[in-house]
Every structure is written in C-alpha cells, then in structure tokens.
Design an enzyme around this catalytic site. Structure first.
Site, PDB file in Angstrom:
ATOM      1  N   LYS A  22       0.829  -1.211   0.000  1.00  0.00           N
ATOM      2  CA  LYS A  22       0.000   0.000   0.000  1.00  0.00           C
ATOM      3  C   LYS A  22       0.858   1.253   0.000  1.00  0.00           C
ATOM      4  CE  LYS A  22      -1.651   1.435   4.158  1.00  0.00           C
ATOM      5  NZ  LYS A  22      -1.345   2.813   4.577  1.00  0.00           N
ATOM      6  N   ASN A  23       1.850   1.299   0.901  1.00  0.00           N
ATOM      7  CA  ASN A  23       2.609   2.539   1.071  1.00  0.00           C
ATOM      8  C   ASN A  23       3.624   2.791  -0.039  1.00  0.00           C
ATOM      9  OD1 ASN A  23       1.071   3.067   3.271  1.00  0.00           O
ATOM     10  ND2 ASN A  23       2.633   2.511   4.790  1.00  0.00           N
ATOM     11  N   ARG A  92      -4.764  10.517   5.014  1.00  0.00           N
ATOM     12  CA  ARG A  92      -3.745  11.573   5.102  1.00  0.00           C
ATOM     13  C   ARG A  92      -2.762  11.531   3.948  1.00  0.00           C
ATOM     14  NH1 ARG A  92      -3.003  13.365  10.045  1.00  0.00           N
ATOM     15  NH2 ARG A  92      -0.912  13.977   9.446  1.00  0.00           N
ATOM     16  N   CYS A 116      -4.567  12.322  13.978  1.00  0.00           N
ATOM     17  CA  CYS A 116      -5.226  11.047  13.721  1.00  0.00           C
ATOM     18  C   CYS A 116      -5.041  10.159  14.933  1.00  0.00           C
ATOM     19  CB  CYS A 116      -4.759  10.423  12.418  1.00  0.00           C
ATOM     20  SG  CYS A 116      -3.376   9.321  12.544  1.00  0.00           S
ATOM     21  N   ARG A 121       0.767  13.975  13.933  1.00  0.00           N
ATOM     22  CA  ARG A 121       1.211  13.825  12.552  1.00  0.00           C
ATOM     23  C   ARG A 121       1.185  15.123  11.746  1.00  0.00           C
ATOM     24  NH1 ARG A 121      -1.115   8.336  10.096  1.00  0.00           N
ATOM     25  NH2 ARG A 121       0.725   8.544   8.784  1.00  0.00           N
ATOM     26  N   ASP A 304       4.813   0.211  12.119  1.00  0.00           N
ATOM     27  CA  ASP A 304       3.611  -0.444  11.590  1.00  0.00           C
ATOM     28  C   ASP A 304       3.517  -1.919  11.985  1.00  0.00           C
ATOM     29  OD1 ASP A 304       2.860   1.919  10.445  1.00  0.00           O
ATOM     30  OD2 ASP A 304       3.502   1.407   8.412  1.00  0.00           O
ATOM     31  N   ILE A 326       8.201   6.525  17.043  1.00  0.00           N
ATOM     32  CA  ILE A 326       7.781   7.242  15.820  1.00  0.00           C
ATOM     33  C   ILE A 326       6.511   8.063  16.061  1.00  0.00           C
ATOM     34  CG2 ILE A 326       7.194   7.019  13.353  1.00  0.00           C
ATOM     35  CD1 ILE A 326      10.044   6.069  13.954  1.00  0.00           C
ATOM     36  N   ARG A 396      -8.462  -0.701   4.881  1.00  0.00           N
ATOM     37  CA  ARG A 396      -7.628   0.354   4.302  1.00  0.00           C
ATOM     38  C   ARG A 396      -6.284  -0.214   3.853  1.00  0.00           C
ATOM     39  NH1 ARG A 396      -6.867   5.474   7.774  1.00  0.00           N
ATOM     40  NH2 ARG A 396      -5.705   5.859   5.870  1.00  0.00           N
TER      41      ARG A 396
HETATM   42  N1  EPU Z   1       6.558  14.325  11.286  1.00  0.00           N
HETATM   43  C1  EPU Z   1       6.661  15.658  11.651  1.00  0.00           C
HETATM   44  N2  EPU Z   1       6.557  16.601  10.650  1.00  0.00           N
HETATM   45  C2  EPU Z   1       6.350  16.248   9.350  1.00  0.00           C
HETATM   46  C3  EPU Z   1       6.252  14.893   8.998  1.00  0.00           C
HETATM   47  C4  EPU Z   1       6.361  13.948   9.998  1.00  0.00           C
HETATM   48  O1  EPU Z   1       6.830  15.994  12.799  1.00  0.00           O
HETATM   49  O2  EPU Z   1       6.267  17.149   8.508  1.00  0.00           O
HETATM   50  C5  EPU Z   1       6.652  13.294  12.334  1.00  0.00           C
HETATM   51  C6  EPU Z   1       5.371  12.475  12.486  1.00  0.00           C
HETATM   52  O3  EPU Z   1       4.435  13.124  13.307  1.00  0.00           O
HETATM   53  C7  EPU Z   1       5.899  11.195  13.068  1.00  0.00           C
HETATM   54  C8  EPU Z   1       7.253  11.040  12.373  1.00  0.00           C
HETATM   55  O4  EPU Z   1       7.600  12.345  11.907  1.00  0.00           O
HETATM   56  O5  EPU Z   1       6.070  11.328  14.435  1.00  0.00           O
HETATM   57  C9  EPU Z   1       7.307  10.086  11.202  1.00  0.00           C
HETATM   58  O6  EPU Z   1       6.194  10.312  10.364  1.00  0.00           O
HETATM   59  P1  EPU Z   1       6.240  10.070   8.790  1.00  0.00           P
HETATM   60  O7  EPU Z   1       6.084  11.379   8.117  1.00  0.00           O
HETATM   61  O8  EPU Z   1       7.416   9.241   8.421  1.00  0.00           O
HETATM   62  O9  EPU Z   1       4.920   9.232   8.562  1.00  0.00           O
HETATM   63  P2  EPU Z   1       4.028   9.283   7.270  1.00  0.00           P
HETATM   64  O10 EPU Z   1       4.875   9.542   6.086  1.00  0.00           O
HETATM   65  O11 EPU Z   1       2.848  10.143   7.509  1.00  0.00           O
HETATM   66  C10 EPU Z   1       4.289   6.766   6.613  1.00  0.00           C
HETATM   67  C11 EPU Z   1       3.353   5.610   6.415  1.00  0.00           C
HETATM   68  C12 EPU Z   1       2.801   5.166   7.758  1.00  0.00           C
HETATM   69  C13 EPU Z   1       3.986   4.757   8.644  1.00  0.00           C
HETATM   70  C14 EPU Z   1       4.969   5.926   8.775  1.00  0.00           C
HETATM   71  C15 EPU Z   1       6.218   5.589   9.546  1.00  0.00           C
HETATM   72  C16 EPU Z   1       2.498   6.043   4.197  1.00  0.00           C
HETATM   73  C17 EPU Z   1       1.358   6.418   3.336  1.00  0.00           C
HETATM   74  N3  EPU Z   1       2.274   6.020   5.518  1.00  0.00           N
HETATM   75  O12 EPU Z   1       3.509   7.793   7.218  1.00  0.00           O
HETATM   76  O13 EPU Z   1       1.979   4.031   7.527  1.00  0.00           O
HETATM   77  O14 EPU Z   1       3.524   4.391   9.927  1.00  0.00           O
HETATM   78  O15 EPU Z   1       5.364   6.372   7.463  1.00  0.00           O
HETATM   79  O16 EPU Z   1       6.869   4.518   8.975  1.00  0.00           O
HETATM   80  O17 EPU Z   1       3.571   5.738   3.698  1.00  0.00           O
HETATM   81  C18 EPU Z   1       0.208   2.534   7.942  1.00  0.00           C
HETATM   82  O18 EPU Z   1       0.422   2.040   6.828  1.00  0.00           O
HETATM   83  O19 EPU Z   1      -0.544   1.991   8.807  1.00  0.00           O
HETATM   84  C19 EPU Z   1       0.855   3.794   8.303  1.00  0.00           C
HETATM   85  C20 EPU Z   1       0.422   4.575   9.290  1.00  0.00           C
END
Ligand code: EPU
Length: 417
Positions: A22-23, A92, A116, A121, A304, A326, A396
């Site tokens: 998915k990701n 998101r 969320c 996030r 995850d 995380i 999802r």
């Molecule tokens: N963060 C910030 N500022 C930002 C972006 C992130 O503070 O601008 C923080 C977040 O709040 C979090 C950390 O950085 O504490 C890491 O977040 P990240 O941005 O890496 O998460 P994401 O890109 O929103 C993706 C996956 C998630 C997975 C995380 C971590 C996708 C679509 N989603 O989310 O997947 O948990 O990386 O590996 O790729 C899931 O599939 O169930 C899922 C939640």
C-alpha cells in the site's frame, strides 16, 4: 458496519501470498501526475486507501483504468489543483499530491490533515522543504495554499525522518530547476521504489535508500510502467500470525531483504525463519521468548509492526519492553488487548508486556489499521470467540486478511456488526 469473528485456537499451516505494498503504491500512483500519457502499474493491491487515491487522481482531471492488479493512470487532462477536505480526512496520504501538483501546475490547494488516532502527525517538514524549493505557502480556511512560479533545487534537511515528506520532496524536485539534496531522508523501501519509478520516467535521482538523496531536476518526465514491491508489513503480520498460533507457514511473494528487523526479532523470540527458494518459512514455538523492541525509521523495527509484535510478546514467557519512538499515541490497542487478558503497563512511549502465555476472547474494537491487525492476531491466539468491530480500518491496508488467514486454517469470518 462489519465485524470479524474469530474462533481462536487453530494452528496456521500452509502458504500465503503477499500483495503489493500500500505505502509504495500510494506515492507511485500519485507520481503519474508528473507525466502526460498512460502509466501502467502492476501488483497494485485492492484496498480502500488505493480506491481513495484513484478517486483523488480522477478528481484532479486524471484518467484511471483498473484491471485486476493492473492500474493505468493518465494525467494529461490534469485540470484541478485541489485535494479537498473530504478526501484528505479519510486518508492523510492524499497530501502526497502537494509536491507533484506544485511541480506540474505551479499551484496546489490541499486540505491540511488533522490529527489522527496514532498521533498529531504534522506535515510541517513537507511544507518547509517545499518552501526551500521556492514555493510560497500559506494556510487559508484549513487549506494549504501553495504556489511557485518555478521550483528551484535546494538543500533540504529533515529534522525528523519522514517517509511521505521525503516522497513529496522527491516528486517536487524531479521537475525543479537544478539540483536538490535531501538530507536525513527516509530510507524505506517504499521511497526507493518511488525513486526507481521516477527514474524510469526519466528523472535523475541517486542515493534513494540512503539518508542523502540527490535529485537533478529535468524538464519533463515520460510515462512508464512499474511493478509495486511486496508489502513488508503484510508479510510481517503473517509471520507474527504463525508465531502466535505456533503454526508453520510459508510466506511467498515477499522481499526478505526488506524484513531484516522483523526476522531478527522473531528469531530472538524463538521462532524459526528459514529462507526457502520461493519465500520464507515461519515455524512457531511453544516456548516464545520475551524480547525488547524499539520502533525506528527503516532499517529499524517498523512502527507499523509494533501492535502485532506486542501480541506475540503477550504470549511469551517473560517481560518485554516495547518503545514506540515514531508516533506519540500508538498504544491504543493496549486497552483492547487488556480486555483479552493481556498484562501491559504503559509509561510514556514505553509499554512493558508481562507475557503470560494466555489470552481469552472478548469483544474488542479496532481503532486504526495496524491495531486492527493486532486484535485479529490476538483473536487467533485466544481461547474462545473474539469479535473485532469497526473493521473498516483493516480494509484500508490489508487485502482480504480474513480470507488469507482462513486459507491457512484460521477460523474467522466477516459478519454484520
Ligand atoms: N513528522 C513531523 N513533521 C512532518 C512529517 C512527519 O513531525 O512534517 C513526524 C510524524 O508526526 C511522526 C514522524 O515524523 O512522528 C514520522 O512520520 P512520517 O512522516 O514518516 O509518517 P508518514 O509519512 O505520515 C508513513 C506511512 C505510515 C507509517 C509511517 C512511519 C504512508 C502512506 N504512511 O507515514 O503508515 O507508519 O510512514 O513509517 O507511507 C500505515 O500504513 O498503517 C501507516 C500509518
């Protein structure tokens, strides 16, 4: 609304095939926005989040055709730059259109995602990076308004490793003028898959899979084809399912090199993981050992998989310390697992799991995608019949999880809630 009913106690046996990730599929489908003409993506999983991103691509003026796991996207007709609140609040990852829309149209209007279930996030690092590439960004009525006459290469340093933040910046920089360097970039296999897709489109990206990614902007990208990498979290979830049921299963169609941290922790817990010609064989044990786990960006242990691994630790023979580094609120499954007899104490970002070897069935509620998976695993291991409600969360991100588990001999089915 539906629920999943699980009669616990069966030992999983047989072979399970892993779907596309998915990701990885989400950013790769979105990357089609950077091209004109038909892109062909294979091994795309049939999931609610994938249907949501397809709807967004169509709303933006793209054409999408689906045939089984093949999804074709043509964004020649791109005529909107808005990702509306209704879509972003259901997923998101819709914010992934921000970078490509800015690069293609010089403008994007994307609803700011709210908090969320698993944490606040924020997307401040996506926005900071895009500003460093020359975008003007403001927040109006809950929407991010981003504009850029032209994007220019820059050095972007991420304070925190962010997966979708790295992906957004790679896509924006692919069509920017000059060279962009991303420092402290995410190293996840999904980031590497996106960079490979973009390079097939004609982008010049090096360093994906390392903390420093360099993107030499090009004038235009052309459509391509790409096969989505296997879902390492789905694979990990089935590996833990074998562990919690003391089963013996083969996981095929996975990429073992993406599963290093998972394999290591399972082996430390006493579970056998053997690499066979076409996949991984997982053999459970009656004596599960407690191990400590700390979630980290890749190649560390994935957040995850934290909820699912916790179920295994509930069945182990000692104390396990699980630290979530995380997301700040990713222990919501704990109170549900406690209803099934788990002995878990939380202090800040740490959960101490006192393994006892026994879970008992109870009605429980899913709160997010990976928490839902953990409750299903707990149900498989528990004595009695567990009902997991609000299973729309699981749709999802897992393709037919209850059918795949039933094929392995699990007794579970979907029923109206
Ligand atoms: N963060 C910030 N500022 C930002 C972006 C992130 O503070 O601008 C923080 C977040 O709040 C979090 C950390 O950085 O504490 C890491 O977040 P990240 O941005 O890496 O998460 P994401 O890109 O929103 C993706 C996956 C998630 C997975 C995380 C971590 C996708 C679509 N989603 O989310 O997947 O948990 O990386 O590996 O790729 C899931 O599939 O169930 C899922 C939640």
């Amino acid at each position: 609304m539906e629920k999943i009913v699980i009669e616990g106690g069966s030992r999983l046996e047989g072979t399970v095939a892993i779907s596309g990730a998915k990701n990885a599929a989400l950013p790769i489908l979105v990357s089609a926005l950077l091209t004109e003409g038909w892109n062909t993506f294979d091994n795309v999983p049939d999931l609610k989040d994938i249907r949501t991103i397809k709807r967004l691509l169509i709303d933006l003026g793209g054409k999408v055709e689906t045939s089984g796991s093949v999804v074709k996207v043509d964004a020649s007709g791109l005529n909107s730059y808005e990702a509306p609140y209704d879509l972003v609040r259901t997923m998101r990852a819709s914010v992934l259109v921000l970078g490509p829309l800015l690069a293609r149209l010089g403008r994007a209007r994307v609803s700011l995602p709210g908090g969320c279930a698993i944490g606040a996030r924020p997307i401040n690092l996506h926005l900071k990076g895009l500003e460093e590439l020359g975008a003007q960004i403001s927040l109006e009525h809950g929407y991010i308004e981003a504009q850029a006459r032209s994007l220019k290469g820059a050095v972007v340093y991420f304070d925190i490793v962010t997966v979708t933040g790295t992906e957004n910046l790679i896509m924006a920089a692919a069509l920017a003028e000059g060279v962009t360097t991303l420092r402290n970039a995410a190293r996840e296999p999904e980031v590497v898959a996106l960079a490979e897709t973009l390079n097939r489109m004609g982008a010049q990206i090096t360093g994906a899979g390392t903390p420093v990614i360099t993107i030499k902007g090009v004038e235009a990208l052309k459509p391509t084809s790409f096969s989505i990498i296997p879902d390492r979290i789905e694979a990990g979830t089935f590996m833990v399912a074998a562990g919690v049921t003391r089963g013996n299963i083969k996981v095929v169609g996975c990429e073992p090199s993406h599963l290093g941290a998972m394999i290591n922790k399972l082996q430390q817990a006493g579970i056998r993981v053997d690499q066979e010609a076409d996949g991984l064989r997982i053999v459970g044990t009656e004596m599960i050992s407690s191990v400590d786990v700390k979630t980290l960006p890749y190649p560390g242990f994935p957040t995850d998989m934290q909820a699912q691994f916790m179920v295994l630790m509930c069945l182990a023979n000692g104390l396990s310390v699980i630290s979530e580094t995380i997301f700040e609120n990713r222990f919501i499954h704990v109170s549900e697992l406690k209803r099934m007899g788990a002995d878990i104490a939380i202090s800040g970002n740490t959960a101490v799991v006192r393994g006892g070897g026994r879970l008992t069935a109870a009605p429980v509620m899913a709160t997010d995608l990976r928490a839902s998976a953990s409750l299903i695993l707990a149900g498989l291991a528990a004595e009695g019949t567990t009902e997991v409600s609000r299973v729309y969360h699981i749709d999802r991100g897992y393709e037919s999880i209850e059918k795949k588990l039933a094929q392995l001999g699990g007794h579970l089915w979907r029923a109206p809630a």
